[in-house]
Design a protein around this motif. Structure first.
Motif: not given
Length: 403
Positions: A56-65
């Motif tokens: 998704a072109g994001a930083h891992p810390s930006e992914v909230i499940f």
């Protein structure tokens, strides 16, 4: 086997997702537990987080499940509104496109009814694309009163792709965050959260070959959200709740697979879509393609069919072995025209003849041929049934089907 042309609603599990899901379902462990099984489950979650972030072109810390796109949209819209209002009580306005999915539209309307939000519905062109001139005018007129802007990346009904980067840039000039429901876009067109300029972005597993019940909200590292639910403080204390390691692993496997093959598969599906559009227009010249011809999702073909009820046509095609969608809501048995089509300027009568055909990773040229062969007879029978407002009227067209 029926021909499945409703991938925009949900698409079958991909092979990598199914493999990941079955592997993880045979294991146990709460990702928040400290023992070995818990740590193993946590590794699965964090590896999956990194995979989805890359896709998704994001930083891992930006992914909230989350549990899916609807929860992600609720968390973003409510969380941004509450956080912004708490800092500045003047910020009560929400700018929202008139063609949003109900996950966003109904959330915005709830905030209007219960939380004092003041909503401006951004109009769209006759192709379903947000009018930038109106957005820019609203931003300039009352920037200090606006809490957020929310515009979907791609419309779920007519497939129109929105100018998200332009929208985010216009709002950024006034320091206003933008949320986008990218559930239909992610996995179908190139999507980069980092490049978009968005504050938040919703994605979902079951639209890309993952399982139902898992999704994610991408949240910029500097973005403040007020949580919608509270508990154990998981996911940066933004979304509490025990994480579904198996579902997350399958979501990540699907995301990696679909993004790795995006350019080739998008070209294949676009070709099938164009074949479908030309076939429909050839056998039913009265059919009208809705949405833009080029600035649309690769797998979306949305038509209105004059003189018939969309539900009638859907059921007649179903009897013929073709599964499609109307895209309209039906409340208490009363068909209602799509708010998307009405926002595009269609009359209620025109909008009620809607039919959406959506393609995906299992679609073939033979599927398109089957639809094109079945459509003329189904359309003629649906026209004979007329705009009765009840699917049971199909009986009058001689099918023997009753709802």
């Amino acid at each position: 086997m029926p021909v499945y042309l409703d991938h925009a609603a949900t698409t079958p599990l991909s092979a990598p997702a199914l493999a990941a899901l079955t592997t993880e379902l045979s294991r146990s462990g709460n990702p928040s537990s400290l023992h070995g099984s818990g740590r193993r489950a946590r590794r699965v979650v964090e590896d999956s987080r990194e995979t989805i972030a890359r896709a998704a072109g994001a930083h891992p810390s930006e992914v909230i499940f989350t549990s899916g796109g609807t929860e992600a949209d609720n968390l973003a819209v409510k969380g941004l509104f509450w956080a912004r209002r708490d800092v500045d009580p003047r910020r009560l306005r929400i700018l929202c496109s008139a063609v949003e999915h109900h996950a966003v539209q109904d959330t915005v309307e709830w905030l209007e009814r219960h939380e004092g939000a003041e909503v401006t519905w951004l109009p769209v062109t006759d192709e379903g694309i947000v009018r930038m001139d109106v957005l820019e005018r609203e931003l300039a007129a009352a920037a200090d009163e606006i809490a957020l802007v929310t515009v979907m990346w791609a419309n779920n009904e007519v497939g129109a792709l929105q100018p998200i980067a332009d929208i985010a840039a216009a709002a950024a000039c006034h320091g206003i965050p933008v949320h986008s429901d990218a559930v239909q876009a992610f996995g179908s067109v190139p999507v980069s959260f980092a490049d978009s300029g968005l504050a938040t972005m919703a994605i979902s597993g079951h639209k890309i070959g993952g399982p139902v019940g898992v999704g994610a909200l991408l949240v910029g590292r500097a973005v403040k959200l007020t949580p919608v639910q509270h508990g154990g403080g998981q996911e940066r204390d933004i979304r509490s709740g025990t994480l579904d390691a198996a579902g997350i692993a399958a979501f990540a496997a699907a995301a990696d697979d679909v993004v790795t093959n995006l350019s080739v598969e998008s070209a294949r599906i676009s070709g099938l879509r164009d074949q479908l559009i030309s076939g429909v227009e050839r056998v039913v010249p009265e059919a009208v393609l809705r949405g833009p011809r080029t600035q649309r999702l690769p797998g979306n073909a949305h038509f209105t069919f004059p003189g018939c009820e969309g539900d009638s046509l859907l059921f007649l095609l179903d009897v013929a072995g073709v599964e499609s969608s109307t895209g309209s809501a039906c409340t208490a048995g009363v068909p209602r025209p799509s708010h998307v089509l009405l926002a595009m300027g269609l009359t209620e009568t025109e909008a009620r003849g809607a039919q959406r055909f959506s393609l995906g990773h299992t679609s073939t040229p033979e599927d398109v041929d089957t639809l094109v062969a079945a459509l003329p007879d189904a359309y003629e029978r649906a026209r004979k049934a007329g705009m009765s407002g009840h699917a049971s009227s199909i009986q009058t067209a001689g099918t023997g089907f009753s709802s």
